[in-house]
Design a protein around this motif. Sequence first.
Motif, PDB file in Angstrom:
ATOM      1  N   ILE A  32       0.836  -1.196   0.000  1.00  0.00           N
ATOM      2  CA  ILE A  32       0.000   0.000   0.000  1.00  0.00           C
ATOM      3  C   ILE A  32       0.873   1.250   0.000  1.00  0.00           C
ATOM      4  O   ILE A  32       0.602   2.213  -0.734  1.00  0.00           O
ATOM      5  CB  ILE A  32      -0.955  -0.012   1.202  1.00  0.00           C
ATOM      6  CG1 ILE A  32      -1.934  -1.187   1.081  1.00  0.00           C
ATOM      7  CG2 ILE A  32      -1.720   1.303   1.315  1.00  0.00           C
ATOM      8  CD1 ILE A  32      -2.816  -1.390   2.292  1.00  0.00           C
ATOM      9  N   ALA A  33       1.943   1.232   0.790  1.00  0.00           N
ATOM     10  CA  ALA A  33       2.834   2.397   0.860  1.00  0.00           C
ATOM     11  C   ALA A  33       3.503   2.673  -0.474  1.00  0.00           C
ATOM     12  O   ALA A  33       3.772   3.833  -0.821  1.00  0.00           O
ATOM     13  CB  ALA A  33       3.885   2.180   1.942  1.00  0.00           C
ATOM     14  N   LYS A  34       3.773   1.636  -1.244  1.00  0.00           N
ATOM     15  CA  LYS A  34       4.419   1.815  -2.544  1.00  0.00           C
ATOM     16  C   LYS A  34       3.450   2.255  -3.633  1.00  0.00           C
ATOM     17  O   LYS A  34       3.864   2.569  -4.748  1.00  0.00           O
ATOM     18  CB  LYS A  34       5.113   0.519  -2.959  1.00  0.00           C
ATOM     19  CG  LYS A  34       6.374   0.228  -2.150  1.00  0.00           C
ATOM     20  CD  LYS A  34       7.013  -1.079  -2.569  1.00  0.00           C
ATOM     21  CE  LYS A  34       8.304  -1.320  -1.793  1.00  0.00           C
ATOM     22  NZ  LYS A  34       8.929  -2.635  -2.119  1.00  0.00           N
ATOM     23  N   HIS A  35       2.171   2.257  -3.316  1.00  0.00           N
ATOM     24  CA  HIS A  35       1.134   2.732  -4.252  1.00  0.00           C
ATOM     25  C   HIS A  35       0.270   3.749  -3.506  1.00  0.00           C
ATOM     26  O   HIS A  35      -0.922   3.529  -3.275  1.00  0.00           O
ATOM     27  CB  HIS A  35       0.289   1.566  -4.757  1.00  0.00           C
ATOM     28  CG  HIS A  35       1.080   0.502  -5.461  1.00  0.00           C
ATOM     29  ND1 HIS A  35       1.729  -0.509  -4.787  1.00  0.00           N
ATOM     30  CD2 HIS A  35       1.365   0.319  -6.779  1.00  0.00           C
ATOM     31  CE1 HIS A  35       2.355  -1.276  -5.661  1.00  0.00           C
ATOM     32  NE2 HIS A  35       2.153  -0.796  -6.874  1.00  0.00           N
ATOM     33  N   PRO A  36       0.863   4.863  -3.113  1.00  0.00           N
ATOM     34  CA  PRO A  36       0.214   5.768  -2.148  1.00  0.00           C
ATOM     35  C   PRO A  36      -1.039   6.463  -2.650  1.00  0.00           C
ATOM     36  O   PRO A  36      -1.806   6.965  -1.836  1.00  0.00           O
ATOM     37  CB  PRO A  36       1.316   6.786  -1.850  1.00  0.00           C
ATOM     38  CG  PRO A  36       2.194   6.770  -3.059  1.00  0.00           C
ATOM     39  CD  PRO A  36       2.184   5.353  -3.537  1.00  0.00           C
ATOM     40  N   LYS A  37      -1.275   6.481  -3.952  1.00  0.00           N
ATOM     41  CA  LYS A  37      -2.457   7.179  -4.474  1.00  0.00           C
ATOM     42  C   LYS A  37      -3.475   6.222  -5.075  1.00  0.00           C
ATOM     43  O   LYS A  37      -4.381   6.652  -5.773  1.00  0.00           O
ATOM     44  CB  LYS A  37      -2.026   8.198  -5.518  1.00  0.00           C
ATOM     45  CG  LYS A  37      -1.117   9.276  -4.959  1.00  0.00           C
ATOM     46  CD  LYS A  37      -0.842  10.372  -5.975  1.00  0.00           C
ATOM     47  CE  LYS A  37       0.059  11.410  -5.321  1.00  0.00           C
ATOM     48  NZ  LYS A  37      -0.143  12.740  -5.813  1.00  0.00           N
ATOM     49  N   THR A  38      -3.325   4.935  -4.775  1.00  0.00           N
ATOM     50  CA  THR A  38      -4.163   3.923  -5.407  1.00  0.00           C
ATOM     51  C   THR A  38      -5.241   3.409  -4.458  1.00  0.00           C
ATOM     52  O   THR A  38      -4.926   2.941  -3.360  1.00  0.00           O
ATOM     53  CB  THR A  38      -3.293   2.736  -5.864  1.00  0.00           C
ATOM     54  OG1 THR A  38      -2.252   3.222  -6.710  1.00  0.00           O
ATOM     55  CG2 THR A  38      -4.118   1.717  -6.622  1.00  0.00           C
ATOM     56  N   PRO A  39      -6.524   3.472  -4.835  1.00  0.00           N
ATOM     57  CA  PRO A  39      -7.587   2.867  -4.025  1.00  0.00           C
ATOM     58  C   PRO A  39      -7.399   1.359  -3.945  1.00  0.00           C
ATOM     59  O   PRO A  39      -6.997   0.717  -4.925  1.00  0.00           O
ATOM     60  CB  PRO A  39      -8.870   3.236  -4.776  1.00  0.00           C
ATOM     61  CG  PRO A  39      -8.490   4.331  -5.710  1.00  0.00           C
ATOM     62  CD  PRO A  39      -7.052   4.133  -6.035  1.00  0.00           C
ATOM     63  N   VAL A  40      -7.711   0.774  -2.790  1.00  0.00           N
ATOM     64  CA  VAL A  40      -7.457  -0.643  -2.551  1.00  0.00           C
ATOM     65  C   VAL A  40      -8.751  -1.367  -2.190  1.00  0.00           C
ATOM     66  O   VAL A  40      -9.490  -0.924  -1.303  1.00  0.00           O
ATOM     67  CB  VAL A  40      -6.421  -0.831  -1.422  1.00  0.00           C
ATOM     68  CG1 VAL A  40      -6.248  -2.311  -1.092  1.00  0.00           C
ATOM     69  CG2 VAL A  40      -5.080  -0.205  -1.805  1.00  0.00           C
ATOM     70  N   VAL A  41      -9.001  -2.488  -2.872  1.00  0.00           N
ATOM     71  CA  VAL A  41     -10.051  -3.433  -2.506  1.00  0.00           C
ATOM     72  C   VAL A  41      -9.352  -4.613  -1.836  1.00  0.00           C
ATOM     73  O   VAL A  41      -8.475  -5.245  -2.437  1.00  0.00           O
ATOM     74  CB  VAL A  41     -10.845  -3.911  -3.729  1.00  0.00           C
ATOM     75  CG1 VAL A  41     -11.890  -4.948  -3.316  1.00  0.00           C
ATOM     76  CG2 VAL A  41     -11.509  -2.733  -4.438  1.00  0.00           C
ATOM     77  N   LEU A  42      -9.714  -4.909  -0.597  1.00  0.00           N
ATOM     78  CA  LEU A  42      -9.096  -6.018   0.128  1.00  0.00           C
ATOM     79  C   LEU A  42     -10.009  -7.236   0.056  1.00  0.00           C
ATOM     80  O   LEU A  42     -11.192  -7.142   0.384  1.00  0.00           O
ATOM     81  CB  LEU A  42      -8.833  -5.644   1.577  1.00  0.00           C
ATOM     82  CG  LEU A  42      -8.064  -6.659   2.424  1.00  0.00           C
ATOM     83  CD1 LEU A  42      -7.220  -5.953   3.476  1.00  0.00           C
ATOM     84  CD2 LEU A  42      -8.992  -7.665   3.110  1.00  0.00           C
ATOM     85  N   THR A  43      -9.451  -8.367  -0.396  1.00  0.00           N
ATOM     86  CA  THR A  43     -10.204  -9.615  -0.431  1.00  0.00           C
ATOM     87  C   THR A  43      -9.513 -10.630   0.472  1.00  0.00           C
ATOM     88  O   THR A  43      -8.284 -10.737   0.487  1.00  0.00           O
ATOM     89  CB  THR A  43     -10.307 -10.183  -1.857  1.00  0.00           C
ATOM     90  OG1 THR A  43      -9.001 -10.526  -2.338  1.00  0.00           O
ATOM     91  CG2 THR A  43     -10.928  -9.171  -2.802  1.00  0.00           C
ATOM     92  N   THR A  44     -10.286 -11.357   1.226  1.00  0.00           N
ATOM     93  CA  THR A  44      -9.778 -12.426   2.083  1.00  0.00           C
ATOM     94  C   THR A  44     -10.944 -13.349   2.386  1.00  0.00           C
ATOM     95  O   THR A  44     -12.110 -12.992   2.138  1.00  0.00           O
ATOM     96  CB  THR A  44      -9.152 -11.860   3.370  1.00  0.00           C
ATOM     97  OG1 THR A  44      -8.454 -12.891   4.063  1.00  0.00           O
ATOM     98  CG2 THR A  44     -10.202 -11.251   4.282  1.00  0.00           C
ATOM     99  N   HIS A  45     -10.660 -14.517   2.932  1.00  0.00           N
ATOM    100  CA  HIS A  45     -11.747 -15.485   3.105  1.00  0.00           C
ATOM    101  C   HIS A  45     -12.645 -15.147   4.288  1.00  0.00           C
ATOM    102  O   HIS A  45     -13.868 -15.308   4.224  1.00  0.00           O
ATOM    103  CB  HIS A  45     -11.167 -16.888   3.277  1.00  0.00           C
ATOM    104  CG  HIS A  45     -12.207 -17.964   3.282  1.00  0.00           C
ATOM    105  ND1 HIS A  45     -13.103 -18.126   2.241  1.00  0.00           N
ATOM    106  CD2 HIS A  45     -12.514 -18.924   4.204  1.00  0.00           C
ATOM    107  CE1 HIS A  45     -13.906 -19.134   2.522  1.00  0.00           C
ATOM    108  NE2 HIS A  45     -13.579 -19.641   3.703  1.00  0.00           N
ATOM    109  N   GLU A  46     -12.074 -14.668   5.384  1.00  0.00           N
ATOM    110  CA  GLU A  46     -12.872 -14.386   6.575  1.00  0.00           C
ATOM    111  C   GLU A  46     -12.620 -12.963   7.057  1.00  0.00           C
ATOM    112  O   GLU A  46     -11.474 -12.558   7.245  1.00  0.00           O
ATOM    113  CB  GLU A  46     -12.537 -15.348   7.718  1.00  0.00           C
ATOM    114  CG  GLU A  46     -13.335 -15.041   8.981  1.00  0.00           C
ATOM    115  CD  GLU A  46     -12.832 -15.769  10.213  1.00  0.00           C
ATOM    116  OE1 GLU A  46     -13.228 -15.390  11.336  1.00  0.00           O
ATOM    117  OE2 GLU A  46     -12.041 -16.710  10.059  1.00  0.00           O
ATOM    118  N   LEU A  47     -13.694 -12.234   7.297  1.00  0.00           N
ATOM    119  CA  LEU A  47     -13.562 -10.876   7.836  1.00  0.00           C
ATOM    120  C   LEU A  47     -14.807 -10.476   8.621  1.00  0.00           C
ATOM    121  O   LEU A  47     -14.727 -10.159   9.800  1.00  0.00           O
ATOM    122  CB  LEU A  47     -13.294  -9.877   6.696  1.00  0.00           C
ATOM    123  CG  LEU A  47     -12.948  -8.455   7.128  1.00  0.00           C
ATOM    124  CD1 LEU A  47     -11.609  -8.421   7.855  1.00  0.00           C
ATOM    125  CD2 LEU A  47     -12.886  -7.527   5.910  1.00  0.00           C
TER     126      LEU A  47
END
Length: 634
Positions: free
Chosen positions: A222-237
């Motif tokens: 995330i720090a290396k892509h500081p202006k990029t929106p992030v969608v987080l996917t994982t199995h359990e949340l």
Amino acid sequence: MCSPLHQPDGPLPNAASRRTFLRATGLTGAATAAAAATGGLAAAPAAALPRQKSADNVASWRPDPESPRFTLVVMPDTQYLFDGASINSEPVEASLRYIIDHGRDENIVFLSHLGDLTENGQPREFGPLSEAFELLDRRRVGYSVVAGNHDIKSSTDDQRGRTPYLDAFGPQRMRRLPTFGGATPDGYNTYHRFRAAGREWLVLALDWRPSAASLAWARDVIAKHPKTPVVLTTHELVYADQYGDEAELSPHGKHLWDELIADHDQIFLTLNGHYWPAARTTRTNTAGHDVHLHITNYQNRYYGGSAMIRLYRFDLARNTIDVETISPWILGRAGDGLNELERREIEMTGPQDSFSVPIDFEKRFAGFAPVPARGPRPAAKMLLPGTVAYWRFDGTHQDGSPADAALRVPDLSGHRNDLTRETVPGTPADALRWSKSHHFDQPGHGSLYFDGGKPPLRGAYLRTDANAPLNAKTFRSGYTIEAFIKLPADWDAGRHAWGSILSRRGTLGAAGKTEGDPEEPVATLSLSDGPGPQWAAAPLNQPGAVTNWGHELEREVWWHLAVVNDAKHTTMYVDGCQVARNPATRTSGLATIGLPWLVGGYEYGGTLDQLLHGWLGDVRIVERALPVRDFMIA
């Protein structure tokens, strides 16, 4: 174990919609033909269902990277379709073919599988699933997968070493795809990038139990892509107790929230499976911004969920994500008779399965990727060939201060069409005042606020001098009139309708026009009782006024209006978009009796009748038709 913490009581409130069945008639494909030959598929055993094949000449996967509309596809738990000797890849293949076949019309940019691909994590289960995903590999369609607790030994974290899951869907496979960004050394955590809506987006795909080192890796990504929106996917949340309940963080989900999500503002959406029923919630991160957390899983439904997919349709033009949940496997056979359960599962229409998420994307992403404000542009750059008048209301004036009683606004085109202030007797000085408010694409960063209306008539307006060259212009070769306008929240049709942005003095009757109300002015760009823009003007070649109508304008929003005549027809635009009610009538030139133009004022019967209530920005008049690319908003 992929079971709900609490299963819902009774049947879930989902049913197929008529819209789905109508749409499905175009998706039947080879399965429909096979059904016609066999008398229908509804009663056939699943293993005997004919394999649906996409056409070999399907176009390559090439999403439009600039369109403000794109689709992210999500596939939750498919484990019951790959369970020991019970293997059926048909539903998954149907969903993957949907992505291929509809990639262009849906502008599909990526697929995220949420884990629990298989029931037991065995090679013989992963083999058929891996083969199905070759449909995407061959066309280099971007996708990610994550390990669920059924794909690996659930008591381990991502340092578990080699597994059949990793052999089938590890980085060695993903790195062939154009969207692959990188992976942790163990291979269980990956990130992926795609371009959509004119910017880069990042999908962070985390293991069932990411180790501390992998969470540090995620922070670094995330720090290396500081202006990029992030969608987080994982199995359990997150999970929900019953259908309709708001989702809650699971214990592991709380760990991910505290260690990663809360302090990383770029993560705006999280997607997970594992539990059922489907649910969602919104939490506030440490930056004070919303994070949308969604769970989607249908393995408890008929046919193990039939490889249902979620379509997350991002629409940055509308600031909305529209979510739909469908079964392409069932949709592909909807032209035939379906059994009772298939009819229920063709599309999930409950409020946790089909919904819209309003997101002001620019505002939400402003903390890490602010859109730079467009600076003011010199007046000289706005003087296109043919410009006969250009007025702007910027400068060093204090915001909210009254305009001078003897105000004179220069014509920046150099054609001596200056404007002077006129005030209705008894009107307070601040009925015309300076403002810093302006349209974000306006060349001049300022405006005038006209506090006019009726009854009784009050306010101030501007007019050209009696000998201004503009007064005599007939525009036989065409014209373009542009103005920026914003209406206040208290704009009321009873007091403010028909206030004019720009009008020409002189009546239709005085100009020799025999049709229509002879007391109306020869030309006016006014605001109807909608409020909507209206251009009513008498061409040289017509016996009366011809009217163009725009749509209702939202208050407290800046708009750019343009009226363009090419010496044949007149067309109105709002924010560069052509409106519907543009008459086909041939119109050439503008009638005049040589009287002044009014800015913010409207006459009826030659007498001042209504004054503008709202903000007015730059106004430009050009004596030729301009294309949209040359408007002041370009």
